[in-house]
Design a protein around this motif. Structure first.
Motif, short mmCIF file in Angstrom:
data_model
loop_
_atom_site.label_atom_id
_atom_site.label_comp_id
_atom_site.label_asym_id
_atom_site.label_seq_id
_atom_site.Cartn_x
_atom_site.Cartn_y
_atom_site.Cartn_z
N HIS A 153 -18.98 -7.50 -39.02
CA HIS A 153 -18.71 -7.76 -37.60
C HIS A 153 -18.87 -9.26 -37.38
O HIS A 153 -19.13 -10.01 -38.32
CB HIS A 153 -19.69 -6.99 -36.70
N ARG A 154 -18.71 -9.71 -36.15
CA ARG A 154 -18.82 -11.13 -35.84
C ARG A 154 -19.76 -11.36 -34.67
O ARG A 154 -19.92 -10.48 -33.83
CB ARG A 154 -17.43 -11.71 -35.49
N ILE A 155 -20.35 -12.55 -34.63
CA ILE A 155 -21.06 -13.00 -33.44
C ILE A 155 -20.64 -14.44 -33.18
O ILE A 155 -20.20 -15.15 -34.10
CB ILE A 155 -22.60 -12.87 -33.55
N ASP A 156 -20.76 -14.89 -31.93
CA ASP A 156 -20.30 -16.22 -31.56
C ASP A 156 -21.04 -17.31 -32.33
O ASP A 156 -22.20 -17.12 -32.75
CB ASP A 156 -20.50 -16.45 -30.06
N ARG A 157 -20.40 -18.44 -32.45
CA ARG A 157 -20.98 -19.58 -33.17
C ARG A 157 -22.34 -19.98 -32.61
O ARG A 157 -23.28 -20.25 -33.37
CB ARG A 157 -20.02 -20.78 -33.09
#
Length: 323
Positions: free
Chosen positions: A145-149
């Motif tokens: 998954h991804r999370i913001d920078r």
């Protein structure tokens, strides 16, 4: 006595492990033992099989046993080695220290704020590119998954395609629970426990993404729970049911309680009220995750601690509240 150049060359070292180091991970032992050697080099010699335990190759997560015989290849120790790394390379090397769980199927890191999960949008590298560089022998490494920078906290990386498929299925079926901590503007209303507001994503010419609440958008839901109140600010737990871009940031803005130091959806006046806390980054942290292990079917619950900046902010807010 003067030493010849050959005397200064690093030599193979043999170390007998005592009970004092029993149970310690080999990578952590080497970081301490080889003080001054860049961590990126330590992980490189581990993955190349140059470090041996009882004449056998081992993985970085191997736990030492008393009486183990450890062979360490020649490495040059320099007290300046790490400080001479460029900021980009230092970030890459530090990611190995951010691992909070790892096995043959997956690894989980406590991602620092300020590093993207993948390259793109003008960035030459991100977390996944960094780990592929650090682990050239790895056949498969993919983001689950991804999370913001600018968001910190839990990020899961699959080490096998089967693990990626299993975890993606859990995300699709909303069987994976992710909880975030966020410091928001004002006194969050106790009755605001769920926000259901469709989100529409717009791509700017610069490549940036701006998200807004719009009936044209996709259905989005976030659950909220008050953790701590500070009068002009509230620490909340946010649990996204859907996984839209910038979801928590936009849903908190939508309720008129934006997150501290959000340069896109925040409130500058609120940010100024927090200057004496030392806060200088988005206060959004992926603190907890629960999922079913793709191989063992065990229910996994992992927690990532706040970094020193966020923790110090809360300490100051608590102290001011008691005055």
């Amino acid at each position: 006595m003067k030493c010849s150049d050959s005397d200064l060359q690093p030599q193979v070292q043999f170390v007998a492990i005592t009970r004092e180091n029993e149970g310690q991970r080999i990578d952590n032992f080497l970081v301490t033992y080889l003080k001054g050697v860049p961590k990126s080099m330590i992980y490189r010699i581990l993955r190349k099989g140059e470090v041996r335990v009882n004449k056998k190759r081992i993985k970085p997560e191997y736990k030492l046993k008393a009486q183990d015989q450890l062979r360490i290849p020649p490495v040059r120790v320099s007290e300046k080695a790490e400080t001479n790394l460029s900021p980009k390379l230092q970030k890459v090397a530090n990611l190995e220290k951010a691992i909070i769980y790892e096995d043959d199927e997956l690894l989980v890191i406590n991602k620092p704020s300020g590093i993207a999960v993948h390259g793109g949008s003008g960035l030459s590298f991100g977390v996944i590119e960094a780990f592929r560089t650090l682990r050239p022998q790895a056949k498969f490494l993919e983001l689950v998954h991804r999370i913001d920078r600018d968001t910190s906290g839990i990020l899961i990386i699959a080490k096998k395609r089967s693990a990626l498929k299993s975890l993606h299925e859990q995300l699709r079926l909303k069987q994976m629970q992710k909880d975030y901590l966020a410091l928001t503007k004002g006194d969050w209303p106790s009755k605001c426990k769920v926000v259901q507001a469709p989100l529409f994503k717009n791509h700017l010419k610069s490549g940036e993404r701006v998200v807004k609440v719009s009936q044209e958008g996709k259905p989005s839901e976030t659950r909220f729970k008050v953790e701590e109140r500070f009068g002009f600010a509230t620490l909340i737990k946010a649990s996204p049911v859907t996984g839209r871009t910038h979801q928590i940031r936009v849903h908190t803005q939508y309720t008129d309680h934006p997150i501290a130091f959000d340069d896109r959806y925040g409130d500058k006046v609120f940010d100024e009220q927090l200057l004496d806390t030392g806060l200088n980054r988005l206060f959004l942290h992926a603190s907890h995750v629960q999922f079913v292990h793709p191989k063992t079917s065990q229910v996994m619950q992992l927690t990532a601690p706040l970094d020193s900046t966020l923790e110090h902010c809360l300490v100051v807010l608590r102290a001011n509240k008691l005055k």
